[in-house]
Design an enzyme around this catalytic site. Structure first.
Site, mmCIF file in Angstrom:
data_model
loop_
_atom_site.group_PDB
_atom_site.id
_atom_site.type_symbol
_atom_site.label_atom_id
_atom_site.label_comp_id
_atom_site.label_asym_id
_atom_site.label_seq_id
_atom_site.Cartn_x
_atom_site.Cartn_y
_atom_site.Cartn_z
ATOM 1 C CB ALA A 107 2.038 -9.453 -4.316
ATOM 2 N N GLY A 108 3.205 -6.675 -2.538
ATOM 3 C CA GLY A 108 3.914 -6.296 -1.326
ATOM 4 C C GLY A 108 5.368 -5.983 -1.621
ATOM 5 N N GLY B 164 6.173 6.639 -4.065
ATOM 6 C CA GLY B 164 4.863 6.297 -4.600
ATOM 7 C C GLY B 164 3.725 7.197 -4.166
ATOM 8 C CG ASP C 278 -3.085 -4.261 -7.809
ATOM 9 O OD1 ASP C 278 -4.036 -3.625 -7.320
ATOM 10 O OD2 ASP C 278 -2.241 -4.857 -7.124
ATOM 11 C CD GLU D 70 -2.894 -1.163 0.082
ATOM 12 O OE1 GLU D 70 -3.250 -0.066 -0.407
ATOM 13 O OE2 GLU D 70 -3.272 -2.263 -0.370
ATOM 14 N N PRO E 101 2.496 12.243 -6.938
ATOM 15 C CG PRO E 101 1.912 14.235 -7.983
ATOM 16 C CD PRO E 101 2.409 12.853 -8.274
ATOM 17 C CE LYS F 173 -0.636 -7.481 -8.202
ATOM 18 N NZ LYS F 173 0.137 -6.465 -7.470
#
Length: 282
Positions: free
Chosen positions: A160-161, A219, A99, A61, A249, A86
Protein backbone atom coordinates in the site's frame (compact mmCIF):
# COMPACT_ATOMS: atom_id res chain seq x y z
CA UNK A 1 17.86 23.78 -31.29
CA UNK A 2 17.90 21.26 -34.13
CA UNK A 3 17.45 17.65 -33.14
CA UNK A 4 20.06 16.22 -35.53
CA UNK A 5 19.60 14.11 -38.64
CA UNK A 6 16.39 12.14 -38.61
CA UNK A 7 15.21 13.61 -35.28
CA UNK A 8 12.65 16.36 -34.73
CA UNK A 9 13.79 19.66 -33.26
CA UNK A 10 13.89 19.61 -29.48
CA UNK A 11 14.19 15.81 -29.31
CA UNK A 12 17.91 15.47 -28.66
CA UNK A 13 18.44 11.97 -27.28
CA UNK A 14 19.76 11.32 -23.79
CA UNK A 15 23.12 9.67 -23.29
CA UNK A 16 22.47 5.91 -23.47
CA UNK A 17 25.65 4.56 -21.92
CA UNK A 18 23.80 2.09 -19.65
CA UNK A 19 21.37 0.62 -22.17
CA UNK A 20 23.66 -2.23 -23.25
CA UNK A 21 24.35 -3.18 -19.64
CA UNK A 22 20.64 -3.42 -18.83
CA UNK A 23 19.79 -5.50 -21.87
CA UNK A 24 22.75 -7.82 -21.29
CA UNK A 25 21.57 -8.46 -17.75
CA UNK A 26 18.10 -9.28 -19.00
CA UNK A 27 19.39 -11.62 -21.70
CA UNK A 28 21.41 -13.68 -19.24
CA UNK A 29 18.18 -14.55 -17.40
CA UNK A 30 15.65 -14.93 -20.18
CA UNK A 31 15.78 -18.71 -20.44
CA UNK A 32 14.52 -19.24 -16.88
CA UNK A 33 12.02 -16.52 -15.95
CA UNK A 34 11.49 -16.29 -12.19
CA UNK A 35 13.56 -19.41 -11.42
CA UNK A 36 16.81 -17.82 -12.63
CA UNK A 37 16.55 -15.01 -10.10
CA UNK A 38 17.75 -15.42 -6.51
CA UNK A 39 14.13 -15.45 -5.35
CA UNK A 40 13.13 -18.35 -7.62
CA UNK A 41 13.14 -21.77 -5.98
CA UNK A 42 12.55 -24.90 -8.00
CA UNK A 43 9.70 -27.21 -6.98
CA UNK A 44 8.15 -30.32 -8.47
CA UNK A 45 10.12 -29.99 -11.73
CA UNK A 46 12.41 -27.65 -13.64
CA UNK A 47 9.36 -26.17 -15.39
CA UNK A 48 7.83 -24.90 -12.18
CA UNK A 49 8.94 -22.45 -9.53
CA UNK A 50 7.65 -21.48 -6.15
CA UNK A 51 8.37 -17.78 -5.72
CA UNK A 52 7.21 -14.84 -3.66
CA UNK A 53 7.67 -11.33 -5.01
CA UNK A 54 6.68 -8.18 -3.14
CA UNK A 55 5.61 -5.19 -5.24
CA UNK A 56 6.06 -1.72 -3.81
CA UNK A 57 6.07 1.78 -5.22
CA UNK A 58 7.94 5.01 -4.82
CA UNK A 59 4.59 6.55 -3.89
CA UNK A 60 0.88 6.06 -4.32
CA UNK A 61 -1.20 5.96 -7.52
CA UNK A 62 1.76 5.16 -9.75
CA UNK A 63 0.67 1.85 -11.27
CA UNK A 64 1.43 -0.88 -8.70
CA UNK A 65 -1.85 -2.71 -9.30
CA UNK A 66 -1.58 -2.64 -13.09
CA UNK A 67 2.06 -3.71 -12.86
CA UNK A 68 1.07 -6.58 -10.58
CA UNK A 69 -1.63 -7.55 -13.08
CA UNK A 70 0.85 -7.47 -15.97
CA UNK A 71 3.28 -9.78 -14.14
CA UNK A 72 0.41 -12.09 -13.24
CA UNK A 73 -0.83 -12.16 -16.84
CA UNK A 74 2.65 -12.95 -18.15
CA UNK A 75 3.03 -15.78 -15.62
CA UNK A 76 -0.39 -17.22 -16.49
CA UNK A 77 0.52 -17.13 -20.17
CA UNK A 78 3.54 -19.31 -19.34
CA UNK A 79 1.30 -21.83 -17.62
CA UNK A 80 2.17 -20.83 -14.05
CA UNK A 81 -0.26 -20.70 -11.17
CA UNK A 82 -0.46 -17.28 -9.53
CA UNK A 83 -1.72 -15.90 -6.24
CA UNK A 84 -2.11 -12.21 -5.41
CA UNK A 85 -1.96 -11.12 -1.78
CA UNK A 86 -3.12 -7.65 -0.75
CA UNK A 87 -2.21 -7.32 2.94
CA UNK A 88 -4.18 -4.14 3.62
CA UNK A 89 -6.74 -2.68 1.25
CA UNK A 90 -7.54 0.91 2.17
CA UNK A 91 -9.97 3.44 0.77
CA UNK A 92 -12.48 0.79 -0.33
CA UNK A 93 -15.71 -0.25 1.35
CA UNK A 94 -16.81 -3.84 1.84
CA UNK A 95 -18.84 -3.90 -1.38
CA UNK A 96 -16.33 -2.17 -3.68
CA UNK A 97 -13.68 -3.73 -5.90
CA UNK A 98 -10.24 -3.88 -4.33
CA UNK A 99 -6.81 -4.06 -5.93
CA UNK A 100 -6.58 -7.86 -5.81
CA UNK A 101 -9.90 -8.22 -7.60
CA UNK A 102 -8.74 -5.70 -10.20
CA UNK A 103 -5.63 -7.79 -10.83
CA UNK A 104 -7.85 -10.84 -11.32
CA UNK A 105 -10.13 -8.93 -13.73
CA UNK A 106 -7.21 -7.83 -15.87
CA UNK A 107 -4.88 -10.83 -15.65
CA UNK A 108 -7.21 -13.79 -15.49
CA UNK A 109 -7.69 -16.69 -13.07
CA UNK A 110 -5.49 -15.93 -10.08
CA UNK A 111 -6.06 -16.75 -6.43
CA UNK A 112 -6.70 -13.54 -4.47
CA UNK A 113 -6.45 -12.84 -0.77
CA UNK A 114 -6.96 -9.70 1.32
CA UNK A 115 -5.89 -9.80 4.95
CA UNK A 116 -7.78 -6.65 5.94
CA UNK A 117 -9.89 -3.90 4.44
CA UNK A 118 -10.21 -0.40 5.86
CA UNK A 119 -12.61 2.19 4.36
CA UNK A 120 -10.53 5.36 4.78
CA UNK A 121 -8.00 6.15 2.01
CA UNK A 122 -5.08 6.43 4.44
CA UNK A 123 -1.94 4.59 5.43
CA UNK A 124 -2.89 1.12 6.78
CA UNK A 125 -1.93 1.93 10.39
CA UNK A 126 -4.05 5.10 10.46
CA UNK A 127 -6.92 3.52 8.53
CA UNK A 128 -7.03 0.55 10.92
CA UNK A 129 -7.02 2.85 13.94
CA UNK A 130 -9.85 4.98 12.56
CA UNK A 131 -11.87 1.88 11.73
CA UNK A 132 -11.36 0.42 15.20
CA UNK A 133 -9.91 -2.73 13.66
CA UNK A 134 -6.68 -4.59 14.39
CA UNK A 135 -3.76 -3.75 12.12
CA UNK A 136 -2.03 -6.13 9.75
CA UNK A 137 1.27 -7.30 11.22
CA UNK A 138 4.41 -8.25 9.26
CA UNK A 139 4.20 -11.86 10.43
CA UNK A 140 0.61 -12.05 9.17
CA UNK A 141 1.80 -11.04 5.70
CA UNK A 142 4.79 -13.37 5.66
CA UNK A 143 2.74 -16.33 6.88
CA UNK A 144 -0.02 -15.74 4.33
CA UNK A 145 2.52 -15.49 1.51
CA UNK A 146 4.23 -18.71 2.63
CA UNK A 147 0.92 -20.60 2.71
CA UNK A 148 0.00 -19.41 -0.78
CA UNK A 149 3.47 -20.33 -2.08
CA UNK A 150 2.91 -23.98 -1.15
CA UNK A 151 0.27 -24.34 -3.87
CA UNK A 152 1.22 -21.61 -6.36
CA UNK A 153 4.22 -21.06 -8.62
CA UNK A 154 4.20 -17.31 -8.06
CA UNK A 155 2.84 -15.21 -5.19
CA UNK A 156 2.64 -11.45 -5.76
CA UNK A 157 2.31 -9.33 -2.62
CA UNK A 158 1.12 -5.81 -3.45
CA UNK A 159 1.86 -3.19 -0.84
CA UNK A 160 0.00 0.00 0.00
CA UNK A 161 1.65 3.23 -1.11
CA UNK A 162 5.41 3.21 -0.66
CA UNK A 163 7.81 0.81 1.01
CA UNK A 164 7.88 2.50 4.43
CA UNK A 165 4.17 3.26 4.85
CA UNK A 166 3.21 2.14 8.35
CA UNK A 167 1.03 -0.92 8.86
CA UNK A 168 0.74 -0.69 12.66
CA UNK A 169 1.31 1.65 15.59
CA UNK A 170 4.81 0.22 16.12
CA UNK A 171 5.90 1.46 12.72
CA UNK A 172 6.20 -1.87 10.94
CA UNK A 173 6.20 -1.64 7.16
CA UNK A 174 6.07 -3.75 4.03
CA UNK A 175 9.86 -3.97 4.26
CA UNK A 176 9.54 -5.78 7.59
CA UNK A 177 7.15 -8.28 6.03
CA UNK A 178 9.43 -8.85 3.02
CA UNK A 179 12.37 -9.42 5.36
CA UNK A 180 10.41 -12.02 7.35
CA UNK A 181 9.34 -13.67 4.09
CA UNK A 182 12.93 -13.59 2.77
CA UNK A 183 11.46 -12.26 -0.47
CA UNK A 184 12.71 -9.65 -2.95
CA UNK A 185 10.90 -6.39 -3.65
CA UNK A 186 10.12 -5.05 -7.12
CA UNK A 187 9.96 -1.25 -7.27
CA UNK A 188 7.31 0.51 -9.36
CA UNK A 189 8.30 4.08 -10.21
CA UNK A 190 6.96 7.10 -12.03
CA UNK A 191 8.28 8.04 -15.44
CA UNK A 192 9.02 11.74 -15.15
CA UNK A 193 10.69 14.47 -13.17
CA UNK A 194 11.28 13.65 -9.50
CA UNK A 195 11.33 9.88 -9.88
CA UNK A 196 15.11 9.50 -9.54
CA UNK A 197 15.17 10.85 -5.98
CA UNK A 198 12.16 8.79 -4.90
CA UNK A 199 13.61 5.66 -6.50
CA UNK A 200 17.04 6.20 -4.93
CA UNK A 201 15.45 6.65 -1.50
CA UNK A 202 13.43 3.47 -1.93
CA UNK A 203 16.55 1.57 -3.00
CA UNK A 204 18.43 2.94 0.01
CA UNK A 205 15.64 1.75 2.32
CA UNK A 206 15.67 -1.70 0.71
CA UNK A 207 19.41 -2.00 1.31
CA UNK A 208 19.02 -0.84 4.93
CA UNK A 209 16.61 -3.75 5.48
CA UNK A 210 18.93 -6.19 3.71
CA UNK A 211 16.38 -6.73 0.94
CA UNK A 212 17.10 -7.57 -2.69
CA UNK A 213 15.31 -6.06 -5.67
CA UNK A 214 15.21 -7.63 -9.15
CA UNK A 215 14.65 -4.19 -10.68
CA UNK A 216 12.32 -1.32 -11.45
CA UNK A 217 9.17 -1.05 -13.55
CA UNK A 218 7.75 2.25 -14.76
CA UNK A 219 4.09 1.93 -13.86
CA UNK A 220 2.68 4.43 -16.37
CA UNK A 221 4.82 5.10 -19.42
CA UNK A 222 3.44 8.07 -21.40
CA UNK A 223 2.57 7.77 -25.07
CA UNK A 224 4.56 10.97 -25.65
CA UNK A 225 7.38 10.98 -23.09
CA UNK A 226 9.03 14.29 -22.30
CA UNK A 227 12.76 14.88 -21.96
CA UNK A 228 12.85 13.90 -18.28
CA UNK A 229 11.04 10.62 -18.92
CA UNK A 230 13.33 9.72 -21.83
CA UNK A 231 16.45 10.48 -19.81
CA UNK A 232 15.11 8.50 -16.87
CA UNK A 233 15.25 5.35 -18.96
CA UNK A 234 19.01 5.65 -18.67
CA UNK A 235 19.20 7.08 -15.16
CA UNK A 236 16.68 4.92 -13.26
CA UNK A 237 18.94 1.82 -13.15
CA UNK A 238 21.65 3.96 -11.54
CA UNK A 239 19.20 5.38 -9.01
CA UNK A 240 17.79 1.97 -8.18
CA UNK A 241 21.00 -0.01 -8.36
CA UNK A 242 18.98 -2.50 -10.39
CA UNK A 243 17.84 -2.88 -14.01
CA UNK A 244 14.76 -1.41 -15.65
CA UNK A 245 12.50 -4.41 -16.21
CA UNK A 246 9.26 -3.00 -17.53
CA UNK A 247 7.34 -0.13 -19.08
CA UNK A 248 3.58 -0.28 -18.53
CA UNK A 249 1.84 2.03 -21.02
CA UNK A 250 -0.35 4.70 -19.47
CA UNK A 251 -4.06 3.83 -19.27
CA UNK A 252 -3.32 0.10 -19.61
CA UNK A 253 -5.79 -0.61 -16.82
CA UNK A 254 -8.58 0.70 -19.07
CA UNK A 255 -7.96 -1.99 -21.68
CA UNK A 256 -10.40 -4.85 -22.10
CA UNK A 257 -9.09 -7.90 -20.23
CA UNK A 258 -8.36 -9.90 -23.40
CA UNK A 259 -6.36 -7.02 -24.85
CA UNK A 260 -4.51 -6.51 -21.56
CA UNK A 261 -3.52 -10.17 -21.33
CA UNK A 262 -2.33 -10.28 -24.92
CA UNK A 263 -0.20 -7.16 -24.56
CA UNK A 264 1.16 -7.56 -21.01
CA UNK A 265 4.14 -9.84 -21.76
CA UNK A 266 5.48 -7.26 -24.21
CA UNK A 267 5.64 -4.64 -21.47
CA UNK A 268 7.98 -6.72 -19.29
CA UNK A 269 11.51 -8.01 -19.56
CA UNK A 270 11.98 -11.79 -19.68
CA UNK A 271 13.28 -11.62 -16.11
CA UNK A 272 9.69 -10.93 -15.03
CA UNK A 273 8.26 -13.53 -17.38
CA UNK A 274 7.78 -11.09 -20.22
CA UNK A 275 8.51 -11.31 -23.92
CA UNK A 276 11.94 -11.83 -25.50
CA UNK A 277 10.95 -8.90 -27.74
CA UNK A 278 10.91 -6.45 -24.82
CA UNK A 279 13.11 -3.43 -25.51
CA UNK A 280 13.90 -0.22 -23.69
CA UNK A 281 13.29 2.66 -26.12
CA UNK A 282 16.38 4.49 -27.32
Amino acid sequence: MAGGPGRPAGRRPCHRRHAITVVAHIDTLHQEPFAALPWGRSTRSRRHTMSVLFVTGTGTEIGKTVTTAAIAAAALARGRSVAVLKPAQTGVTAHETGDAAEVERLAGPVTTLELARFPDPLAPATAALRAGLPPVLPQDIAEAAAKLAVSHDLVLVEGAGGLLVRFDADGHTLADAARLAKAPVLVVAQAGLGTLNATALTALALRSYGLDSPGVVIGSWPATPDLAARCNLTDLPDAAGAPLLGLIPEHSGALAPDAFRAAAPGWLAPTLGGSDAFQIPS
